[in-house]
Scaffold this motif. Structure first.
Motif, PDB file in Angstrom:
ATOM      1  N   ILE A  19     -25.103  16.500 -12.485  1.00 45.96           N
ATOM      2  CA  ILE A  19     -24.150  16.977 -13.487  1.00 45.96           C
ATOM      3  C   ILE A  19     -24.907  17.322 -14.777  1.00 45.96           C
ATOM      4  O   ILE A  19     -25.960  16.744 -15.043  1.00 45.96           O
ATOM      5  N   GLY A  20     -24.393  18.271 -15.539  1.00 41.95           N
ATOM      6  CA  GLY A  20     -24.976  18.548 -16.847  1.00 41.95           C
ATOM      7  C   GLY A  20     -25.217  19.998 -17.167  1.00 41.95           C
ATOM      8  O   GLY A  20     -25.314  20.381 -18.331  1.00 41.95           O
ATOM      9  N   ALA A  21     -25.326  20.866 -16.166  1.00 41.58           N
ATOM     10  CA  ALA A  21     -25.604  22.263 -16.451  1.00 41.58           C
ATOM     11  C   ALA A  21     -24.492  22.904 -17.245  1.00 41.58           C
ATOM     12  O   ALA A  21     -24.730  23.695 -18.147  1.00 41.58           O
ATOM     13  N   ASN A  22     -23.285  22.561 -16.921  1.00 44.49           N
ATOM     14  CA  ASN A  22     -22.161  23.178 -17.640  1.00 44.49           C
ATOM     15  C   ASN A  22     -22.044  22.663 -19.070  1.00 44.49           C
ATOM     16  O   ASN A  22     -21.428  23.316 -19.913  1.00 44.49           O
ATOM     17  N   ASP A  23     -22.619  21.505 -19.336  1.00 44.20           N
ATOM     18  CA  ASP A  23     -22.637  21.009 -20.711  1.00 44.20           C
ATOM     19  C   ASP A  23     -23.546  21.874 -21.578  1.00 44.20           C
ATOM     20  O   ASP A  23     -23.315  22.026 -22.777  1.00 44.20           O
ATOM     21  N   ALA A  24     -24.569  22.435 -20.962  1.00 48.16           N
ATOM     22  CA  ALA A  24     -25.506  23.303 -21.693  1.00 48.16           C
ATOM     23  C   ALA A  24     -25.086  24.762 -21.657  1.00 48.16           C
ATOM     24  O   ALA A  24     -25.386  25.525 -22.578  1.00 48.16           O
ATOM     25  N   CYS A  25     -24.388  25.168 -20.615  1.00 50.01           N
ATOM     26  CA  CYS A  25     -23.992  26.572 -20.453  1.00 50.01           C
ATOM     27  C   CYS A  25     -22.713  26.863 -21.227  1.00 50.01           C
ATOM     28  O   CYS A  25     -21.649  27.071 -20.651  1.00 50.01           O
ATOM     29  N   ALA A  26     -22.841  26.885 -22.526  1.00 47.80           N
ATOM     30  CA  ALA A  26     -21.701  27.154 -23.393  1.00 47.80           C
ATOM     31  C   ALA A  26     -21.711  28.616 -23.826  1.00 47.80           C
ATOM     32  O   ALA A  26     -22.666  29.348 -23.600  1.00 47.80           O
ATOM     33  N   GLY A  27     -20.627  29.012 -24.465  1.00 45.54           N
ATOM     34  CA  GLY A  27     -20.581  30.359 -24.995  1.00 45.54           C
ATOM     35  C   GLY A  27     -21.587  30.563 -26.110  1.00 45.54           C
ATOM     36  O   GLY A  27     -22.157  31.637 -26.280  1.00 45.54           O
ATOM     37  N   ARG A  28     -21.808  29.476 -26.898  1.00 46.12           N
ATOM     38  CA  ARG A  28     -22.771  29.494 -27.990  1.00 46.12           C
ATOM     39  C   ARG A  28     -23.561  28.192 -27.976  1.00 46.12           C
ATOM     40  O   ARG A  28     -23.091  27.171 -27.460  1.00 46.12           O
ATOM     41  N   VAL A  29     -24.742  28.228 -28.553  1.00 41.39           N
ATOM     42  CA  VAL A  29     -25.562  27.025 -28.627  1.00 41.39           C
ATOM     43  C   VAL A  29     -24.809  25.904 -29.322  1.00 41.39           C
ATOM     44  O   VAL A  29     -24.875  24.735 -28.917  1.00 41.39           O
ATOM     45  N   GLU A  30     -24.054  26.246 -30.367  1.00 39.84           N
ATOM     46  CA  GLU A  30     -23.322  25.229 -31.122  1.00 39.84           C
ATOM     47  C   GLU A  30     -22.241  24.538 -30.287  1.00 39.84           C
ATOM     48  O   GLU A  30     -21.762  23.460 -30.662  1.00 39.84           O
ATOM     49  N   ASP A  31     -21.843  25.163 -29.185  1.00 40.21           N
ATOM     50  CA  ASP A  31     -20.771  24.600 -28.364  1.00 40.21           C
ATOM     51  C   ASP A  31     -21.276  23.714 -27.231  1.00 40.21           C
ATOM     52  O   ASP A  31     -20.476  23.178 -26.458  1.00 40.21           O
ATOM     53  N   MET A  32     -22.586  23.550 -27.113  1.00 37.56           N
ATOM     54  CA  MET A  32     -23.106  22.661 -26.079  1.00 37.56           C
ATOM     55  C   MET A  32     -22.659  21.221 -26.361  1.00 37.56           C
ATOM     56  O   MET A  32     -22.479  20.825 -27.509  1.00 37.56           O
ATOM     57  N   THR A  33     -22.479  20.443 -25.318  1.00 39.35           N
ATOM     58  CA  THR A  33     -22.093  19.042 -25.482  1.00 39.35           C
ATOM     59  C   THR A  33     -23.168  18.280 -26.257  1.00 39.35           C
ATOM     60  O   THR A  33     -24.345  18.338 -25.881  1.00 39.35           O
ATOM     61  N   PRO A  34     -22.798  17.573 -27.323  1.00 43.52           N
ATOM     62  CA  PRO A  34     -23.784  16.745 -28.046  1.00 43.52           C
ATOM     63  C   PRO A  34     -24.426  15.723 -27.105  1.00 43.52           C
ATOM     64  O   PRO A  34     -23.782  15.225 -26.174  1.00 43.52           O
ATOM     65  N   VAL A  35     -25.678  15.416 -27.351  1.00 46.43           N
ATOM     66  CA  VAL A  35     -26.407  14.505 -26.465  1.00 46.43           C
ATOM     67  C   VAL A  35     -25.733  13.136 -26.394  1.00 46.43           C
ATOM     68  O   VAL A  35     -25.592  12.558 -25.304  1.00 46.43           O
ATOM     69  N   ALA A  36     -25.292  12.611 -27.523  1.00 40.58           N
ATOM     70  CA  ALA A  36     -24.647  11.292 -27.527  1.00 40.58           C
ATOM     71  C   ALA A  36     -23.352  11.307 -26.725  1.00 40.58           C
ATOM     72  O   ALA A  36     -23.040  10.344 -26.004  1.00 40.58           O
ATOM     73  N   THR A  37     -22.601  12.389 -26.844  1.00 39.74           N
ATOM     74  CA  THR A  37     -21.354  12.511 -26.071  1.00 39.74           C
ATOM     75  C   THR A  37     -21.652  12.578 -24.584  1.00 39.74           C
ATOM     76  O   THR A  37     -20.971  11.941 -23.764  1.00 39.74           O
ATOM     77  N   PHE A  38     -22.665  13.346 -24.240  1.00 37.65           N
ATOM     78  CA  PHE A  38     -23.076  13.459 -22.836  1.00 37.65           C
ATOM     79  C   PHE A  38     -23.412  12.079 -22.282  1.00 37.65           C
ATOM     80  O   PHE A  38     -22.947  11.699 -21.199  1.00 37.65           O
ATOM     81  N   ARG A  39     -24.186  11.306 -23.007  1.00 38.95           N
ATOM     82  CA  ARG A  39     -24.590   9.972 -22.541  1.00 38.95           C
ATOM     83  C   ARG A  39     -23.382   9.059 -22.373  1.00 38.95           C
ATOM     84  O   ARG A  39     -23.274   8.317 -21.379  1.00 38.95           O
ATOM     85  N   THR A  40     -22.459   9.109 -23.320  1.00 44.99           N
ATOM     86  CA  THR A  40     -21.255   8.273 -23.222  1.00 44.99           C
ATOM     87  C   THR A  40     -20.472   8.595 -21.958  1.00 44.99           C
ATOM     88  O   THR A  40     -19.994   7.694 -21.246  1.00 44.99           O
ATOM     89  N   ARG A  41     -20.339   9.874 -21.663  1.00 42.04           N
ATOM     90  CA  ARG A  41     -19.592  10.288 -20.470  1.00 42.04           C
ATOM     91  C   ARG A  41     -20.307   9.866 -19.190  1.00 42.04           C
ATOM     92  O   ARG A  41     -19.659   9.415 -18.223  1.00 42.04           O
ATOM     93  N   VAL A  42     -21.625  10.008 -19.163  1.00 36.60           N
ATOM     94  CA  VAL A  42     -22.388   9.601 -17.976  1.00 36.60           C
ATOM     95  C   VAL A  42     -22.279   8.094 -17.777  1.00 36.60           C
ATOM     96  O   VAL A  42     -22.069   7.609 -16.653  1.00 36.60           O
ATOM     97  N   ASP A  43     -22.419   7.339 -18.862  1.00 34.37           N
ATOM     98  CA  ASP A  43     -22.290   5.881 -18.760  1.00 34.37           C
ATOM     99  C   ASP A  43     -20.923   5.484 -18.216  1.00 34.37           C
ATOM    100  O   ASP A  43     -20.805   4.550 -17.409  1.00 34.37           O
ATOM    101  N   ARG A  44     -19.884   6.199 -18.654  1.00 30.96           N
ATOM    102  CA  ARG A  44     -18.536   5.886 -18.190  1.00 30.96           C
ATOM    103  C   ARG A  44     -18.416   6.113 -16.676  1.00 30.96           C
ATOM    104  O   ARG A  44     -17.853   5.288 -15.952  1.00 30.96           O
ATOM    105  N   GLY A  45     -18.959   7.220 -16.203  1.00 28.00           N
ATOM    106  CA  GLY A  45     -18.907   7.504 -14.770  1.00 28.00           C
ATOM    107  C   GLY A  45     -19.700   6.502 -13.956  1.00 28.00           C
ATOM    108  O   GLY A  45     -19.230   6.003 -12.919  1.00 28.00           O
ATOM    109  N   LEU A  46     -20.912   6.181 -14.412  1.00 25.93           N
ATOM    110  CA  LEU A  46     -21.737   5.230 -13.675  1.00 25.93           C
ATOM    111  C   LEU A  46     -21.144   3.819 -13.719  1.00 25.93           C
ATOM    112  O   LEU A  46     -21.240   3.069 -12.745  1.00 25.93           O
ATOM    113  N   ALA A  47     -20.520   3.469 -14.834  1.00 25.86           N
ATOM    114  CA  ALA A  47     -19.887   2.156 -14.918  1.00 25.86           C
ATOM    115  C   ALA A  47     -18.748   2.033 -13.915  1.00 25.86           C
ATOM    116  O   ALA A  47     -18.519   0.963 -13.331  1.00 25.86           O
TER     117      ALA A  47
END
Length: 291
Positions: free
Chosen positions: A134-162
């Motif tokens: 998972i993660g490509a779609n977090d980077a494939c945004a319409g604009r660079v500014e719209d990419m998922t923030p790294v901290a948000t990405f980590r929180t979501r991954v931790d939630r799934g793995l938990a």
């Protein structure tokens, strides 16, 4: 890929992508290959007797068949089609008990915020082995500014793995790195067909917009996406380490794959072709299940 959900693909590791669907239409929902009544509790030599695949359009097999749709049979993780040599098929050769006890919950267009929901389905399926890409779609945004923030990405991954750790404490989890989309741009920017489809379909605009441009601003944009994917991969690695001994990080093998344009689907030059899916399976298969 307002906040879009481009079919991540992967264009095979560098594009195999991940499945940013970049507006190219999210190909349909993958069909879970379910055939289980209850999960077996034993498996010869440690090989699992059930499994689930989580992720985006790459794992859903988008673009690997003759139509631009999800093609679960060609999934590197859970596919059962001829020629892919998926994780499921490799395990089946060692443990017949896994036959038809495989689910592909990957969704075209899924980003990190979808992982927890997919994990719930894996828990319900009582999977003994779970793959995560998972993660490509977090980077494939319409604009660079719209990419998922790294901290948000980590929180979501931790939630799934938990969710997996709590619901499937004995399951083994493989976390794969994100394909190198910068590499995808490098191998496709001089291919007229790839350029035409990237532009007409709006594939992963944060990386692939204006693919032939050498302007400083476009080069900075591409490097920003490249660096964000590197940051996501580092968080995936750390999240897996935090999970414990039953999580296996792929050591960056997907990201490091030096794929060729022939390993990318000619339907969008982003998702892995059947050859690309086969290479992903070979690169990530853990070989044994004693961890």
């Amino acid at each position: 890929m307002a906040r879009r959900r481009q079919v991540v693909a992967l264009a095979l590791a560098g594009a195999l992508a991940l499945g940013c669907e970049g507006g190219a239409g999210a190909a349909g929902e993958p069909e879970p290959t379910r055939g289980r009544t209850k999960a077996p509790t034993t498996a010869p030599a440690g090989y699992p007797a059930s499994m689930a695949a989580l992720g985006d359009s790459i794992t859903a097999g988008v673009g690997s068949c003759l139509a631009y749709l999800a093609c679960a049979k060609n999934s590197w993780a859970a596919g059962d089609g001829a020629g892919v040599e998926s994780h499921y098929q490799r395990i089946l050769a060692e443990n017949p008990k896994i036959k038809r006890r495989v689910d592909n919950f990957a969704e075209p267009g899924a980003a990190s915020d979808a992982l927890a929901g997919q994990a719930v389905r894996a828990v319900d399926a009582k999977a003994q082995y779970v793959t995560v890409l998972i993660g490509a779609n977090d980077a494939c945004a319409g604009r660079v500014e719209d990419m998922t923030p790294v901290a948000t990405f980590r929180t979501r991954v931790d939630r799934g793995l938990a969710t997996l750790r709590k619901g499937l404490p004995r399951a083994r989890v493989l976390v794969a790195s994100i394909p190198d989309l910068y590499r995808l741009w490098q191998v496709g920017r001089e291919d007229a067909s790839a350029v035409r489809l990237w532009e007409s379909l709006g594939i992963c605009p944060s990386m692939l917009a204006d693919p032939t441009s050498t302007a400083s601003a476009d080069n900075r944009r591409r490097r920003a996406v490249r660096d964000r994917i590197d940051a996501y991969d580092e968080q995936l690695r750390k999240a897996c380490a935090k999970y414990g001994s039953r999580c296996r990080w792929d050591q960056g093998r997907v990201h490091d794959l030096r794929f060729s344009i022939e390993q990318v689907s000619p339907l969008d030059y982003f998702h892995p072709s059947l050859a690309g899916q086969k290479e992903l399976a070979a690169r990530t298969y853990p070989g044994s299940f004693t961890w």
